[in-house]
Scaffold this motif. Structure first.
Motif, short mmCIF file in Angstrom:
data_model
loop_
_atom_site.label_atom_id
_atom_site.label_comp_id
_atom_site.label_asym_id
_atom_site.label_seq_id
_atom_site.Cartn_x
_atom_site.Cartn_y
_atom_site.Cartn_z
N LEU A 113 0.83 -1.20 0.00
CA LEU A 113 0.00 0.00 0.00
C LEU A 113 0.87 1.26 0.00
O LEU A 113 0.58 2.21 -0.72
CB LEU A 113 -0.94 0.00 1.20
CG LEU A 113 -1.96 1.11 1.28
CD1 LEU A 113 -2.76 1.24 -0.01
CD2 LEU A 113 -2.89 0.88 2.45
N CYS A 114 1.94 1.25 0.76
CA CYS A 114 2.84 2.41 0.78
C CYS A 114 3.51 2.61 -0.58
O CYS A 114 3.65 3.76 -1.03
CB CYS A 114 3.87 2.28 1.89
SG CYS A 114 3.18 2.59 3.53
N VAL A 115 3.91 1.55 -1.24
CA VAL A 115 4.49 1.67 -2.57
C VAL A 115 3.48 2.30 -3.52
O VAL A 115 3.81 3.20 -4.31
CB VAL A 115 4.99 0.31 -3.10
CG1 VAL A 115 5.22 0.34 -4.60
CG2 VAL A 115 6.26 -0.09 -2.37
N SER A 116 2.23 1.87 -3.44
CA SER A 116 1.18 2.46 -4.28
C SER A 116 1.07 3.95 -4.04
O SER A 116 0.98 4.75 -4.99
CB SER A 116 -0.17 1.80 -4.01
OG SER A 116 -0.19 0.48 -4.45
N GLU A 117 1.04 4.35 -2.78
CA GLU A 117 0.89 5.77 -2.45
C GLU A 117 2.11 6.58 -2.88
O GLU A 117 1.96 7.67 -3.45
CB GLU A 117 0.65 5.94 -0.95
CG GLU A 117 -0.67 5.40 -0.46
CD GLU A 117 -1.87 6.09 -1.08
OE1 GLU A 117 -1.76 7.28 -1.48
OE2 GLU A 117 -2.92 5.46 -1.17
N LEU A 118 3.30 6.07 -2.61
CA LEU A 118 4.51 6.82 -2.97
C LEU A 118 4.68 6.92 -4.49
O LEU A 118 5.06 7.98 -5.00
CB LEU A 118 5.74 6.18 -2.33
CG LEU A 118 5.78 6.21 -0.80
CD1 LEU A 118 7.03 5.50 -0.28
CD2 LEU A 118 5.70 7.62 -0.26
N ALA A 119 4.38 5.85 -5.21
CA ALA A 119 4.47 5.89 -6.67
C ALA A 119 3.43 6.84 -7.25
O ALA A 119 3.72 7.63 -8.16
CB ALA A 119 4.30 4.49 -7.25
N THR A 120 2.21 6.80 -6.72
CA THR A 120 1.16 7.69 -7.19
C THR A 120 1.53 9.14 -6.93
O THR A 120 1.35 10.01 -7.79
CB THR A 120 -0.19 7.34 -6.52
OG1 THR A 120 -0.54 6.00 -6.88
CG2 THR A 120 -1.29 8.29 -6.94
N ASN A 121 2.05 9.43 -5.75
CA ASN A 121 2.49 10.80 -5.44
C ASN A 121 3.59 11.25 -6.39
O ASN A 121 3.59 12.40 -6.85
CB ASN A 121 2.99 10.90 -4.00
CG ASN A 121 1.86 11.04 -3.01
OD1 ASN A 121 0.69 11.13 -3.38
ND2 ASN A 121 2.21 11.03 -1.73
N THR B 20 -0.23 10.72 4.77
CA THR B 20 -0.80 10.44 6.09
C THR B 20 -0.95 8.94 6.27
O THR B 20 -0.63 8.39 7.33
CB THR B 20 -2.17 11.13 6.25
OG1 THR B 20 -1.99 12.54 6.05
CG2 THR B 20 -2.77 10.87 7.61
N LEU B 21 -1.40 8.27 5.23
CA LEU B 21 -1.53 6.82 5.26
C LEU B 21 -0.16 6.15 5.39
O LEU B 21 0.02 5.23 6.20
CB LEU B 21 -2.23 6.34 3.99
CG LEU B 21 -2.56 4.87 3.88
CD1 LEU B 21 -3.46 4.43 5.02
CD2 LEU B 21 -3.23 4.60 2.56
N VAL B 22 0.81 6.61 4.63
CA VAL B 22 2.17 6.06 4.71
C VAL B 22 2.70 6.22 6.14
O VAL B 22 3.23 5.26 6.72
CB VAL B 22 3.10 6.75 3.69
CG1 VAL B 22 4.57 6.40 3.96
CG2 VAL B 22 2.72 6.38 2.27
N ALA B 23 2.54 7.39 6.71
CA ALA B 23 3.03 7.64 8.07
C ALA B 23 2.37 6.72 9.09
O ALA B 23 3.00 6.30 10.06
CB ALA B 23 2.81 9.10 8.45
N ALA B 24 1.10 6.41 8.87
CA ALA B 24 0.38 5.53 9.81
C ALA B 24 0.80 4.07 9.68
O ALA B 24 0.77 3.33 10.66
CB ALA B 24 -1.13 5.65 9.57
N LEU B 25 1.21 3.65 8.49
CA LEU B 25 1.51 2.23 8.25
C LEU B 25 2.96 1.84 8.52
O LEU B 25 3.23 0.72 8.92
CB LEU B 25 1.17 1.86 6.81
CG LEU B 25 -0.31 1.87 6.45
CD1 LEU B 25 -0.49 1.63 4.96
CD2 LEU B 25 -1.07 0.84 7.26
N CYS B 26 3.89 2.75 8.28
CA CYS B 26 5.30 2.39 8.42
C CYS B 26 5.83 2.79 9.79
O CYS B 26 5.15 3.47 10.56
CB CYS B 26 6.13 3.02 7.30
SG CYS B 26 6.25 4.81 7.39
N ASP B 27 7.04 2.35 10.09
CA ASP B 27 7.67 2.70 11.37
C ASP B 27 8.37 4.05 11.32
O ASP B 27 8.51 4.71 12.34
CB ASP B 27 8.66 1.61 11.77
CG ASP B 27 7.95 0.31 12.08
OD1 ASP B 27 7.08 0.31 12.96
OD2 ASP B 27 8.24 -0.70 11.40
N ASP B 28 8.80 4.44 10.14
CA ASP B 28 9.46 5.73 9.97
C ASP B 28 9.39 6.10 8.50
O ASP B 28 9.32 5.22 7.64
CB ASP B 28 10.92 5.63 10.43
CG ASP B 28 11.54 6.97 10.75
OD1 ASP B 28 10.82 8.00 10.75
OD2 ASP B 28 12.76 7.01 10.97
#
Length: 136
Positions: free
Chosen positions: A38-46, A94-102
């Protein structure tokens, strides 16, 4: 470390997720896969929306560290630094920050690197795992 370069196209988000899935499988990482995808999706989309100028692409880079941490980086050539805005649209970071550790953003020339890290169960070790360095 594994990396792949993607052209400026919305179709590359699915390809980036698949590359991540394949890398995690090759490394034997079973912990937190869905969060990483999910984080890869968000970062790539951004990167596509805000950071990749026409005619350019973005780089997805993944590191596996000896301390069972996976680091995901998306490099783009666009201006500015990504940040959480608090606006109703653009809640990806915001989603990335909630899902990852840093997570964080590093300037580069040109552009930036947006990264996220996930501490996983220590039952895996990627081939050629890198030792963690302070300040990475």
């Amino acid at each position: 470390m594994r990396e792949r370069l993607y052209l400026r196209s919305p179709r590359t988000v699915a390809a980036a997720r698949q590359f991540t899935r394949d890398t995690l499988h090759a490394w034997g990482v079973t912990d937190r896969r869905d969060d990483m995808l999910l984080c890869v999706s968000e970062l790539a989309t951004n990167a596509l929306r805000y950071g990749v100028p026409p005619g350019r692409g973005y780089l997805l880079r993944m590191y596996g560290f000896e301390d069972a941490t996976v680091r995901i980086e998306v490099h783009d050539g666009g201006p500015g630094l990504s940040r959480i805005t608090g606006q109703p649209h653009g809640q990806g970071l915001t989603l990335v920050a909630a899902l990852c550790d840093d997570w964080g953003v590093l300037a580069r020339t040109p552009g930036k690197v947006v990264w996220s890290e996930f501490r996983c169960a220590a039952a895996w070790a990627p081939p050629h795992a890198a030792a963690r360095q302070t300040g990475v």
